[in-house]
Design a protein around this motif. Structure first.
Motif, mmCIF file in Angstrom:
data_model
loop_
_atom_site.group_PDB
_atom_site.id
_atom_site.type_symbol
_atom_site.label_atom_id
_atom_site.label_comp_id
_atom_site.label_asym_id
_atom_site.label_seq_id
_atom_site.Cartn_x
_atom_site.Cartn_y
_atom_site.Cartn_z
ATOM 1 N N ILE A 41 0.872 -1.179 0.000
ATOM 2 C CA ILE A 41 0.000 0.000 0.000
ATOM 3 C C ILE A 41 0.907 1.226 0.000
ATOM 4 O O ILE A 41 1.226 1.775 -1.025
ATOM 5 N N ASP A 42 1.358 1.666 1.150
ATOM 6 C CA ASP A 42 2.405 2.675 1.196
ATOM 7 C C ASP A 42 3.102 2.597 2.545
ATOM 8 O O ASP A 42 2.671 1.886 3.459
ATOM 9 N N SER A 43 4.208 3.307 2.663
ATOM 10 C CA SER A 43 5.054 3.175 3.845
ATOM 11 C C SER A 43 4.353 3.679 5.101
ATOM 12 O O SER A 43 4.505 3.103 6.182
ATOM 13 N N ALA A 44 3.581 4.770 4.980
ATOM 14 C CA ALA A 44 2.879 5.311 6.139
ATOM 15 C C ALA A 44 1.865 4.300 6.675
ATOM 16 O O ALA A 44 1.711 4.131 7.887
ATOM 17 N N TRP A 45 1.167 3.625 5.777
ATOM 18 C CA TRP A 45 0.192 2.617 6.207
ATOM 19 C C TRP A 45 0.886 1.455 6.909
ATOM 20 O O TRP A 45 0.399 0.941 7.921
ATOM 21 N N ASN A 46 2.017 1.024 6.379
ATOM 22 C CA ASN A 46 2.747 -0.077 7.017
ATOM 23 C C ASN A 46 3.009 0.208 8.488
ATOM 24 O O ASN A 46 2.800 -0.648 9.357
ATOM 25 N N MET A 47 3.487 1.407 8.792
ATOM 26 C CA MET A 47 3.840 1.722 10.161
ATOM 27 C C MET A 47 2.605 2.044 11.016
ATOM 28 O O MET A 47 2.592 1.785 12.216
ATOM 29 N N ALA A 48 1.562 2.580 10.388
ATOM 30 C CA ALA A 48 0.321 2.841 11.116
ATOM 31 C C ALA A 48 -0.300 1.535 11.607
ATOM 32 O O ALA A 48 -0.819 1.455 12.729
ATOM 33 N N VAL A 49 -0.240 0.495 10.784
ATOM 34 C CA VAL A 49 -0.797 -0.802 11.185
ATOM 35 C C VAL A 49 0.008 -1.406 12.334
ATOM 36 O O VAL A 49 -0.563 -1.910 13.309
ATOM 37 N N ASP A 50 1.328 -1.361 12.243
ATOM 38 C CA ASP A 50 2.154 -1.849 13.358
ATOM 39 C C ASP A 50 1.784 -1.145 14.655
ATOM 40 O O ASP A 50 1.621 -1.773 15.709
ATOM 41 N N ASP A 51 1.679 0.166 14.589
ATOM 42 C CA ASP A 51 1.353 0.982 15.757
ATOM 43 C C ASP A 51 -0.014 0.576 16.325
ATOM 44 O O ASP A 51 -0.173 0.363 17.536
ATOM 45 N N ALA A 52 -1.004 0.443 15.452
ATOM 46 C CA ALA A 52 -2.357 0.085 15.890
ATOM 47 C C ALA A 52 -2.384 -1.298 16.528
ATOM 48 O O ALA A 52 -2.974 -1.494 17.604
ATOM 49 N N LEU A 53 -1.756 -2.272 15.887
ATOM 50 C CA LEU A 53 -1.766 -3.636 16.413
ATOM 51 C C LEU A 53 -1.101 -3.717 17.781
ATOM 52 O O LEU A 53 -1.571 -4.419 18.680
ATOM 53 N N ALA A 85 4.148 -23.641 15.014
ATOM 54 C CA ALA A 85 3.015 -22.713 15.017
ATOM 55 C C ALA A 85 1.903 -23.170 14.082
ATOM 56 O O ALA A 85 2.148 -23.785 13.042
ATOM 57 N N ASN A 86 0.679 -22.856 14.487
ATOM 58 C CA ASN A 86 -0.496 -23.022 13.643
ATOM 59 C C ASN A 86 -1.103 -21.648 13.418
ATOM 60 O O ASN A 86 -1.275 -20.880 14.371
ATOM 61 N N PHE A 87 -1.453 -21.331 12.169
ATOM 62 C CA PHE A 87 -1.945 -20.000 11.842
ATOM 63 C C PHE A 87 -3.466 -19.940 11.765
ATOM 64 O O PHE A 87 -4.111 -20.838 11.216
ATOM 65 N N MET A 88 -4.017 -18.871 12.313
ATOM 66 C CA MET A 88 -5.386 -18.482 12.057
ATOM 67 C C MET A 88 -5.293 -17.240 11.177
ATOM 68 O O MET A 88 -4.844 -16.183 11.631
ATOM 69 N N GLU A 89 -5.683 -17.373 9.908
ATOM 70 C CA GLU A 89 -5.503 -16.278 8.957
ATOM 71 C C GLU A 89 -6.730 -15.367 8.940
ATOM 72 O O GLU A 89 -7.860 -15.844 8.831
ATOM 73 N N ASN A 90 -6.487 -14.075 9.056
ATOM 74 C CA ASN A 90 -7.566 -13.095 8.916
ATOM 75 C C ASN A 90 -6.970 -11.724 8.661
ATOM 76 O O ASN A 90 -5.761 -11.535 8.707
ATOM 77 N N GLY A 91 -7.844 -10.770 8.393
ATOM 78 C CA GLY A 91 -7.396 -9.405 8.178
ATOM 79 C C GLY A 91 -7.535 -8.596 9.452
ATOM 80 O O GLY A 91 -7.731 -9.134 10.547
ATOM 81 N N LEU A 92 -7.439 -7.288 9.310
ATOM 82 C CA LEU A 92 -7.577 -6.400 10.456
ATOM 83 C C LEU A 92 -9.030 -6.370 10.929
ATOM 84 O O LEU A 92 -9.961 -6.407 10.123
ATOM 85 N N THR A 93 -9.226 -6.286 12.238
ATOM 86 C CA THR A 93 -10.569 -6.136 12.783
ATOM 87 C C THR A 93 -11.052 -4.705 12.518
ATOM 88 O O THR A 93 -10.240 -3.809 12.246
ATOM 89 N N PRO A 94 -12.365 -4.455 12.619
ATOM 90 C CA PRO A 94 -12.857 -3.076 12.445
ATOM 91 C C PRO A 94 -12.172 -2.080 13.382
ATOM 92 O O PRO A 94 -11.864 -0.958 12.970
#
Length: 258
Positions: free
Chosen positions: A12-24, A224-233
């Motif tokens: 997507i873009d670099s700002a989004w990458n770091m925003a997601v890390d911060d949010a998570l 490890a076993n993965f549960m795959e999903n996207g970001l929550t609301p």
């Protein structure tokens, strides 16, 4: 920790990458599943939390080349992106208490050692091959004790952030470096130093191939076993707020002020 939440994202873009890390990181609760996030970058530079890009980077040239710049919430120096796979791990604070900072790096980075060995490369921590620690504003020009080296050269980088409820570790697996594009941006030092990439080591696998190998190595290393999903609301809303109010703002990216 055998059950992990897996989040995969396209460029997507670099700002989004770091925003997601911060949010998570800041939404994470102690009883949540630990998270492995795998994502891509555009051509970009990321700055460590306390880096001074004005002393190291020709920012006007970066703008001319349309190379985006973003500041991380982790420490370390200035890192280049665009030919790498990046990962982020979010874990409960109990992990950090159990392993400590250096112990945590060594424990978590084992999956990277496994990945490189799976590719036929002999990888080790810098301390194991007596690579001296060096400091540099350019991440790839310096070595930390927990860095991974192949043939005496650093490959990628890793950094952490600890808060009361959780910890973040993120890092990169460099597929290639566009040296002609990035080298002129560094004012006083080589941005690459004694560093290497998979392509320079004779490995030219695609992003998708290496990404799948990353997941396999992670599972094999940590059972490890993965549960795959996207970001929550909630995560998505928080990331969007951080994206607009923090990671797209020069006061954060260039000056380090929130």
């Amino acid at each position: 920790m055998k059950k992990w939440r897996l989040i995969e994202e396209e460029t997507i873009d670099s700002a989004w990458n770091m925003a997601v890390d911060d949010a998570l990181l800041y939404i994470f609760k102690d009883n949540d599943l630990p998270i492995l996030r795998i994502y891509q970058w555009p051509q970009a530079l990321s700055f460590g939390r306390f880096s001074n890009p004005f002393k190291t980077i020709d920012l006007s040239l970066a703008e001319k080349y349309r190379i985006s710049c973003v500041r991380r919430i982790t420490g370390g120096g200035i890192l280049i992106h665009g030919g790498d796979i990046s990962y982020s791990l979010i874990l409960p604070s109990s992990f950090a208490k159990e392993h400590g900072v250096k112990g945590g790096y060594r424990y978590l980075c084992r999956f990277l050692i496994h990945l490189y060995e799976k590719m036929g490369l002999k990888a080790a921590f810098a301390t194991e091959v007596n690579i001296p620690q060096t400091r540099s504003e350019a991440c790839l020009a310096g070595h930390e004790a927990y860095d991974i080296v192949i043939g005496g050269k650093k490959i990628g980088g890793n950094a952490q952030r600890h808060i009361r409820s959780a910890m973040l570790q993120h890092g990169s697996i460099p597929l290639l470096y566009d040296r002609e594009l990035f080298e002129p941006l560094f004012l006083k030092t080589s941005g690459f130093g004694s560093s290497t990439s998979l392509k320079e080591l004779g490995k030219s696998e695609s992003f998708e191939t290496v990404k799948n190998m990353v997941k396999e190595s992670f599972c094999e290393t940590f059972d490890a076993n993965f549960m795959e999903n996207g970001l929550t609301p909630c995560e998505l809303k928080t990331a969007r707020d951080l994206y607009e109010k923090k990671y797209r703002q020069n006061r954060w990216n260039l000056e380090g002020r929130e």
